[in-house]
Write an enzyme that holds these catalytic residues in place. Sequence first.
Site, mmCIF file in Angstrom:
data_model
loop_
_atom_site.group_PDB
_atom_site.id
_atom_site.type_symbol
_atom_site.label_atom_id
_atom_site.label_comp_id
_atom_site.label_asym_id
_atom_site.label_seq_id
_atom_site.Cartn_x
_atom_site.Cartn_y
_atom_site.Cartn_z
ATOM 1 N N LYS A 38 0.695 -1.071 -0.006
ATOM 2 C CA LYS A 38 0.165 -0.144 0.127
ATOM 3 C C LYS A 38 0.758 1.385 -0.013
ATOM 4 C CE LYS A 38 -0.557 -0.013 5.183
ATOM 5 N NZ LYS A 38 -1.311 -0.156 6.286
ATOM 6 N N ARG A 136 -9.740 -0.359 15.174
ATOM 7 C CA ARG A 136 -10.010 0.518 13.983
ATOM 8 C C ARG A 136 -11.090 0.102 13.016
ATOM 9 N NH1 ARG A 136 -4.034 1.230 11.502
ATOM 10 N NH2 ARG A 136 -4.380 -0.801 10.714
ATOM 11 N N TYR A 264 11.647 31.944 4.239
ATOM 12 C CA TYR A 264 10.450 32.473 4.704
ATOM 13 C C TYR A 264 10.354 32.820 5.907
ATOM 14 C CZ TYR A 264 8.194 31.113 -0.041
ATOM 15 O OH TYR A 264 8.068 31.125 -1.293
ATOM 16 N N MET A 313 8.332 24.902 -0.219
ATOM 17 C CA MET A 313 7.386 23.993 -1.116
ATOM 18 C C MET A 313 8.548 22.834 -1.693
ATOM 19 S SD MET A 313 4.303 24.217 -3.683
ATOM 20 C CE MET A 313 3.230 24.906 -2.400
#
Length: 369
Positions: A38, A136, A264, A313
Amino acid sequence: MPKAQETVLEIDLNALKHNFEHLKSKLKDNTKVLAVVKAFAYGSDACKIAKYLETLDVDYFAVAYTNEGVALRQAGVTKPILVLHPIAINFKTLIAYCLEPNLYSSKILETFIEVATQENQTNYPVHIKFNTGLNRLGFDERDIDFIANTLKETSGIKVKSLFSHLAASEDLNEREFTLNQINTFKQYSEKLINLMGYAPIRHMCNTSGILNYPEAHFDMVRTGIGLYGFGNSEKESKNLKPIATLKTIISQIHTIEKGESVGYNRAFKSKSLLKTATLPIGHADGISRIYGKGKGFVTINGKKAPIVGNVCMDMIMVNITNIECEEGDEVIVFGPEHNTAESLAESASTISYELITSISQRVKRILLK
Protein backbone atom coordinates in the site's frame (compact mmCIF):
# COMPACT_ATOMS: atom_id res chain seq x y z
CA MET A 1 26.46 3.87 -7.75
CA PRO A 2 26.29 6.88 -10.08
CA LYS A 3 26.18 10.30 -8.45
CA ALA A 4 22.80 12.03 -8.42
CA GLN A 5 22.28 14.89 -10.87
CA GLU A 6 18.77 15.72 -9.64
CA THR A 7 16.44 14.70 -6.82
CA VAL A 8 15.94 10.92 -7.05
CA LEU A 9 14.79 8.02 -4.91
CA GLU A 10 16.99 4.99 -5.53
CA ILE A 11 15.32 1.63 -4.83
CA ASP A 12 17.65 -1.30 -4.19
CA LEU A 13 15.99 -4.57 -5.25
CA ASN A 14 18.86 -6.61 -3.82
CA ALA A 15 18.07 -5.14 -0.40
CA LEU A 16 14.39 -5.99 -0.93
CA LYS A 17 15.33 -9.58 -1.72
CA HIS A 18 17.52 -9.75 1.39
CA ASN A 19 14.68 -8.50 3.60
CA PHE A 20 12.13 -10.87 2.07
CA GLU A 21 14.41 -13.86 2.56
CA HIS A 22 15.35 -12.84 6.11
CA LEU A 23 11.72 -12.55 7.16
CA LYS A 24 10.82 -15.77 5.40
CA SER A 25 13.61 -17.54 7.29
CA LYS A 26 11.65 -16.88 10.50
CA LEU A 27 8.69 -18.93 9.24
CA LYS A 28 7.83 -22.58 8.86
CA ASP A 29 8.09 -23.87 5.30
CA ASN A 30 4.33 -23.99 4.77
CA THR A 31 3.59 -20.50 6.14
CA LYS A 32 2.50 -18.11 3.40
CA VAL A 33 3.82 -14.56 3.04
CA LEU A 34 1.63 -11.57 2.22
CA ALA A 35 3.55 -8.47 1.11
CA VAL A 36 1.93 -5.15 1.98
CA VAL A 37 2.48 -2.74 -0.92
CA LYS A 38 0.00 0.00 0.00
CA ALA A 39 0.93 3.69 -0.23
CA PHE A 40 3.15 3.14 -3.31
CA ALA A 41 4.91 0.29 -1.47
CA TYR A 42 5.68 2.53 1.50
CA GLY A 43 6.75 5.42 -0.69
CA SER A 44 8.80 3.49 -3.25
CA ASP A 45 7.09 2.03 -6.36
CA ALA A 46 4.27 -0.44 -5.74
CA CYS A 47 4.05 -1.86 -9.25
CA LYS A 48 7.76 -2.50 -9.67
CA ILE A 49 8.12 -3.80 -6.10
CA ALA A 50 5.19 -6.18 -6.55
CA LYS A 51 6.42 -7.42 -9.92
CA TYR A 52 9.82 -8.17 -8.40
CA LEU A 53 8.32 -9.89 -5.34
CA GLU A 54 6.35 -12.15 -7.67
CA THR A 55 9.67 -13.44 -8.99
CA LEU A 56 10.57 -14.32 -5.38
CA ASP A 57 7.35 -16.35 -5.13
CA VAL A 58 5.49 -14.20 -2.65
CA ASP A 59 2.02 -15.64 -1.97
CA TYR A 60 -0.22 -12.59 -1.57
CA PHE A 61 -0.30 -8.82 -1.76
CA ALA A 62 -2.26 -6.27 0.26
CA VAL A 63 -3.17 -2.67 -0.51
CA ALA A 64 -5.26 -0.18 1.41
CA TYR A 65 -7.63 0.98 -1.32
CA THR A 66 -9.19 -0.41 -4.48
CA ASN A 67 -7.40 1.98 -6.86
CA GLU A 68 -4.05 0.73 -5.56
CA GLY A 69 -5.05 -2.82 -6.46
CA VAL A 70 -6.26 -1.72 -9.88
CA ALA A 71 -2.84 -0.17 -10.59
CA LEU A 72 -1.14 -3.46 -9.71
CA ARG A 73 -3.43 -5.43 -12.01
CA GLN A 74 -2.89 -2.96 -14.85
CA ALA A 75 0.86 -3.41 -14.34
CA GLY A 76 0.46 -7.16 -14.81
CA VAL A 77 0.54 -8.39 -11.21
CA THR A 78 -1.27 -11.75 -11.06
CA LYS A 79 -1.02 -12.89 -7.43
CA PRO A 80 -4.07 -12.47 -5.14
CA ILE A 81 -4.52 -8.93 -3.82
CA LEU A 82 -6.31 -8.18 -0.55
CA VAL A 83 -7.88 -4.72 -0.28
CA LEU A 84 -7.63 -3.83 3.40
CA HIS A 85 -10.05 -0.89 3.48
CA PRO A 86 -12.52 -1.21 0.62
CA ILE A 87 -15.32 1.33 0.21
CA ALA A 88 -18.72 0.26 -1.11
CA ILE A 89 -18.75 2.62 -4.08
CA ASN A 90 -15.73 0.76 -5.50
CA PHE A 91 -17.08 -2.80 -5.18
CA LYS A 92 -17.90 -3.25 -8.88
CA THR A 93 -14.44 -2.04 -9.86
CA LEU A 94 -12.92 -4.32 -7.23
CA ILE A 95 -14.69 -7.33 -8.73
CA ALA A 96 -13.81 -6.31 -12.29
CA TYR A 97 -10.10 -6.45 -11.39
CA CYS A 98 -10.32 -9.66 -9.32
CA LEU A 99 -9.37 -7.94 -6.07
CA GLU A 100 -10.34 -9.45 -2.72
CA PRO A 101 -12.09 -7.26 -0.12
CA ASN A 102 -11.69 -7.16 3.63
CA LEU A 103 -15.26 -7.29 4.96
CA TYR A 104 -15.12 -5.68 8.38
CA SER A 105 -18.70 -4.72 9.31
CA SER A 106 -22.25 -5.99 8.84
CA LYS A 107 -23.04 -3.17 6.41
CA ILE A 108 -19.96 -3.83 4.27
CA LEU A 109 -20.61 -7.60 4.32
CA GLU A 110 -24.23 -7.24 3.23
CA THR A 111 -23.44 -4.61 0.61
CA PHE A 112 -20.67 -6.68 -0.96
CA ILE A 113 -22.91 -9.77 -1.14
CA GLU A 114 -25.53 -7.64 -2.88
CA VAL A 115 -23.02 -6.36 -5.45
CA ALA A 116 -21.45 -9.80 -5.97
CA THR A 117 -24.91 -11.23 -6.62
CA GLN A 118 -25.69 -8.46 -9.11
CA GLU A 119 -22.41 -9.24 -10.86
CA ASN A 120 -23.29 -12.98 -11.04
CA GLN A 121 -20.39 -14.03 -8.83
CA THR A 122 -20.13 -17.44 -7.18
CA ASN A 123 -17.76 -18.11 -4.26
CA TYR A 124 -16.05 -14.74 -4.75
CA PRO A 125 -13.04 -14.68 -2.37
CA VAL A 126 -13.44 -12.35 0.62
CA HIS A 127 -11.62 -11.82 3.89
CA ILE A 128 -13.22 -11.37 7.31
CA LYS A 129 -11.45 -9.14 9.81
CA PHE A 130 -11.87 -9.38 13.57
CA ASN A 131 -11.20 -6.48 15.93
CA THR A 132 -9.16 -7.88 18.80
CA GLY A 133 -7.98 -4.63 20.38
CA LEU A 134 -6.69 -2.22 17.76
CA ASN A 135 -10.20 -0.74 17.51
CA ARG A 136 -9.98 0.49 13.92
CA LEU A 137 -11.87 -1.96 11.73
CA GLY A 138 -13.35 -5.40 12.33
CA PHE A 139 -16.12 -7.58 13.70
CA ASP A 140 -16.25 -8.60 17.35
CA GLU A 141 -17.53 -11.71 19.08
CA ARG A 142 -21.15 -10.57 19.02
CA ASP A 143 -21.07 -10.64 15.20
CA ILE A 144 -19.90 -14.21 14.69
CA ASP A 145 -23.34 -15.82 14.51
CA PHE A 146 -24.50 -13.06 12.16
CA ILE A 147 -21.50 -13.64 9.87
CA ALA A 148 -22.07 -17.39 9.77
CA ASN A 149 -25.81 -17.09 9.11
CA THR A 150 -25.26 -14.48 6.40
CA LEU A 151 -22.67 -16.67 4.65
CA LYS A 152 -25.03 -19.66 4.68
CA GLU A 153 -27.65 -17.64 2.85
CA THR A 154 -25.47 -16.78 -0.14
CA SER A 155 -23.38 -18.57 -2.76
CA GLY A 156 -21.99 -15.28 -4.04
CA ILE A 157 -18.96 -15.17 -1.72
CA LYS A 158 -16.66 -17.55 0.12
CA VAL A 159 -14.27 -16.69 2.94
CA LYS A 160 -10.65 -16.90 1.80
CA SER A 161 -9.14 -15.78 5.10
CA LEU A 162 -9.86 -14.72 8.66
CA PHE A 163 -7.50 -12.15 10.12
CA SER A 164 -6.82 -9.50 12.73
CA HIS A 165 -4.18 -6.87 13.40
CA LEU A 166 -1.79 -6.59 16.33
CA ALA A 167 -1.73 -3.19 18.00
CA ALA A 168 1.65 -3.20 19.78
CA SER A 169 3.67 -6.19 18.57
CA GLU A 170 6.88 -4.14 18.52
CA ASP A 171 6.53 -3.13 22.19
CA LEU A 172 7.52 -5.97 24.49
CA ASN A 173 6.19 -3.97 27.44
CA GLU A 174 2.76 -4.67 25.94
CA ARG A 175 3.36 -8.43 25.68
CA GLU A 176 0.38 -9.30 27.91
CA PHE A 177 -1.93 -7.19 25.74
CA THR A 178 -0.57 -8.78 22.55
CA LEU A 179 -0.93 -12.33 23.89
CA ASN A 180 -4.51 -11.49 24.81
CA GLN A 181 -5.10 -10.31 21.23
CA ILE A 182 -3.68 -13.56 19.88
CA ASN A 183 -5.85 -15.68 22.17
CA THR A 184 -8.92 -13.61 21.31
CA PHE A 185 -8.29 -14.12 17.59
CA LYS A 186 -7.92 -17.87 18.12
CA GLN A 187 -11.27 -18.00 19.94
CA TYR A 188 -13.13 -15.86 17.40
CA SER A 189 -11.71 -17.60 14.35
CA GLU A 190 -12.22 -21.12 15.72
CA LYS A 191 -15.84 -20.34 16.56
CA LEU A 192 -16.55 -19.03 13.07
CA ILE A 193 -14.69 -21.92 11.42
CA ASN A 194 -16.87 -24.38 13.33
CA LEU A 195 -20.01 -22.58 12.21
CA MET A 196 -18.88 -22.32 8.57
CA GLY A 197 -17.73 -25.90 8.32
CA TYR A 198 -14.44 -25.12 6.57
CA ALA A 199 -11.11 -23.55 7.51
CA PRO A 200 -9.88 -20.49 5.59
CA ILE A 201 -6.35 -19.11 5.83
CA ARG A 202 -5.70 -17.38 9.16
CA HIS A 203 -3.24 -14.49 9.57
CA MET A 204 -2.48 -11.95 12.25
CA CYS A 205 1.22 -11.05 12.36
CA ASN A 206 2.69 -7.88 10.94
CA THR A 207 6.49 -7.45 10.67
CA SER A 208 7.03 -7.13 14.43
CA GLY A 209 4.64 -10.00 15.01
CA ILE A 210 6.71 -12.17 12.68
CA LEU A 211 9.82 -11.40 14.70
CA ASN A 212 8.38 -11.41 18.23
CA TYR A 213 5.42 -13.82 18.22
CA PRO A 214 6.17 -16.99 16.24
CA GLU A 215 3.25 -18.70 18.00
CA ALA A 216 0.92 -16.37 16.06
CA HIS A 217 2.21 -17.02 12.54
CA PHE A 218 -0.82 -19.23 11.80
CA ASP A 219 -1.16 -19.98 8.04
CA MET A 220 0.15 -16.67 6.71
CA VAL A 221 1.94 -13.53 7.87
CA ARG A 222 1.84 -9.98 6.57
CA THR A 223 4.95 -7.87 6.19
CA GLY A 224 5.10 -4.21 5.23
CA ILE A 225 7.76 -2.08 6.88
CA GLY A 226 10.13 -5.03 7.24
CA LEU A 227 10.28 -5.54 3.48
CA TYR A 228 11.47 -1.97 3.12
CA GLY A 229 14.26 -2.37 5.66
CA PHE A 230 12.94 -1.42 9.10
CA GLY A 231 12.45 -3.84 11.97
CA ASN A 232 10.83 -1.55 14.57
CA SER A 233 13.75 -2.15 16.93
CA GLU A 234 17.47 -1.44 16.77
CA LYS A 235 18.24 -5.15 17.11
CA GLU A 236 16.01 -6.28 14.27
CA SER A 237 16.80 -3.36 11.98
CA LYS A 238 20.42 -4.54 11.93
CA ASN A 239 19.24 -7.69 10.13
CA LEU A 240 17.42 -5.70 7.46
CA LYS A 241 18.53 -3.35 4.69
CA PRO A 242 16.65 -0.12 3.88
CA ILE A 243 15.78 -0.33 0.20
CA ALA A 244 15.47 3.41 -0.49
CA THR A 245 18.01 6.22 -0.70
CA LEU A 246 16.77 9.75 -1.24
CA LYS A 247 19.33 11.93 -2.99
CA THR A 248 19.46 15.46 -4.32
CA ILE A 249 22.11 18.02 -5.31
CA ILE A 250 23.35 21.48 -4.34
CA SER A 251 21.71 24.06 -6.59
CA GLN A 252 23.41 27.17 -5.19
CA ILE A 253 25.74 28.21 -2.37
CA HIS A 254 25.28 31.47 -0.45
CA THR A 255 27.40 33.37 2.04
CA ILE A 256 25.19 34.69 4.83
CA GLU A 257 26.45 37.70 6.76
CA LYS A 258 25.87 38.14 10.50
CA GLY A 259 22.33 39.46 11.04
CA GLU A 260 21.01 38.29 7.67
CA SER A 261 18.04 35.94 7.49
CA VAL A 262 17.34 32.84 5.41
CA GLY A 263 14.01 31.72 3.95
CA TYR A 264 10.37 32.48 4.58
CA ASN A 265 9.29 34.50 7.61
CA ARG A 266 12.97 35.11 8.38
CA ALA A 267 12.79 31.94 10.47
CA PHE A 268 16.59 31.81 10.63
CA LYS A 269 18.73 34.83 11.52
CA SER A 270 22.46 34.36 11.41
CA LYS A 271 24.50 35.10 14.50
CA SER A 272 27.77 34.89 12.58
CA LEU A 273 29.18 34.57 9.07
CA LEU A 274 28.16 31.24 7.51
CA LYS A 275 27.51 29.45 4.24
CA THR A 276 24.30 27.78 3.12
CA ALA A 277 23.43 25.45 0.27
CA THR A 278 20.04 25.48 -1.43
CA LEU A 279 18.71 22.06 -2.44
CA PRO A 280 15.91 21.26 -4.96
CA ILE A 281 13.65 19.37 -2.55
CA GLY A 282 10.93 20.60 -0.20
CA HIS A 283 7.67 19.82 1.51
CA ALA A 284 5.97 19.11 -1.83
CA ASP A 285 8.51 16.28 -2.19
CA GLY A 286 7.82 14.86 1.26
CA ILE A 287 10.31 16.72 3.45
CA SER A 288 7.77 18.26 5.78
CA ARG A 289 8.05 21.63 7.51
CA ILE A 290 8.52 19.73 10.78
CA TYR A 291 12.14 19.13 9.67
CA GLY A 292 12.88 22.84 9.45
CA LYS A 293 14.71 25.12 11.85
CA GLY A 294 17.59 22.77 12.50
CA LYS A 295 15.61 19.67 13.43
CA GLY A 296 16.28 17.85 10.19
CA PHE A 297 19.56 17.39 8.38
CA VAL A 298 21.16 15.98 5.25
CA THR A 299 24.59 14.52 4.56
CA ILE A 300 27.06 16.17 2.18
CA ASN A 301 30.42 14.53 1.58
CA GLY A 302 29.98 12.47 4.72
CA LYS A 303 29.13 15.38 7.03
CA LYS A 304 25.79 16.44 8.52
CA ALA A 305 24.29 19.68 7.29
CA PRO A 306 21.32 20.87 9.38
CA ILE A 307 18.31 22.46 7.70
CA VAL A 308 18.27 26.25 8.09
CA GLY A 309 14.98 28.08 8.59
CA ASN A 310 11.64 26.89 7.25
CA VAL A 311 11.32 24.13 4.66
CA CYS A 312 9.95 25.65 1.44
CA MET A 313 7.60 23.91 -0.98
CA ASP A 314 10.36 23.06 -3.46
CA MET A 315 13.59 23.86 -1.63
CA ILE A 316 15.47 23.57 1.62
CA MET A 317 18.54 25.46 2.75
CA VAL A 318 21.23 23.76 4.83
CA ASN A 319 24.24 24.95 6.79
CA ILE A 320 27.50 23.98 5.02
CA THR A 321 29.84 26.32 6.89
CA ASN A 322 32.22 23.52 7.86
CA ILE A 323 31.74 21.31 4.81
CA GLU A 324 33.86 21.38 1.69
CA CYS A 325 31.44 21.17 -1.22
CA GLU A 326 30.47 22.77 -4.51
CA GLU A 327 27.34 23.51 -6.49
CA GLY A 328 26.24 20.29 -8.19
CA ASP A 329 27.57 18.01 -5.45
CA GLU A 330 25.43 15.06 -4.38
CA VAL A 331 23.41 15.27 -1.16
CA ILE A 332 22.03 12.30 0.80
CA VAL A 333 18.71 13.11 2.47
CA PHE A 334 18.39 9.59 3.86
CA GLY A 335 19.78 6.18 3.05
CA PRO A 336 21.11 2.96 4.58
CA GLU A 337 24.71 4.07 5.01
CA HIS A 338 24.51 7.69 6.21
CA ASN A 339 21.60 9.30 8.01
CA THR A 340 18.83 6.70 7.86
CA ALA A 341 15.16 7.46 7.42
CA GLU A 342 14.74 6.39 11.05
CA SER A 343 17.30 8.89 12.35
CA LEU A 344 15.92 11.72 10.22
CA ALA A 345 12.38 10.96 11.37
CA GLU A 346 13.47 10.80 15.01
CA SER A 347 15.02 14.25 14.70
CA ALA A 348 11.52 15.62 14.21
CA SER A 349 9.80 13.30 16.72
CA THR A 350 8.06 11.19 14.09
CA ILE A 351 8.57 7.70 12.64
CA SER A 352 10.17 6.28 9.51
CA TYR A 353 6.77 5.15 8.19
CA GLU A 354 5.57 8.74 7.92
CA LEU A 355 8.75 9.98 6.27
CA ILE A 356 9.15 7.31 3.60
CA THR A 357 5.46 7.20 2.65
CA SER A 358 5.47 10.99 2.21
CA ILE A 359 7.99 11.03 -0.65
CA SER A 360 6.13 12.67 -3.51
CA GLN A 361 5.44 10.90 -6.77
CA ARG A 362 7.13 13.80 -8.56
CA VAL A 363 10.46 12.51 -7.22
CA LYS A 364 12.06 10.32 -9.87
CA ARG A 365 12.39 6.64 -8.93
CA ILE A 366 15.45 4.66 -10.04
CA LEU A 367 15.63 0.88 -9.63
CA LEU A 368 18.97 -0.68 -8.70
CA LYS A 369 19.52 -4.40 -9.21
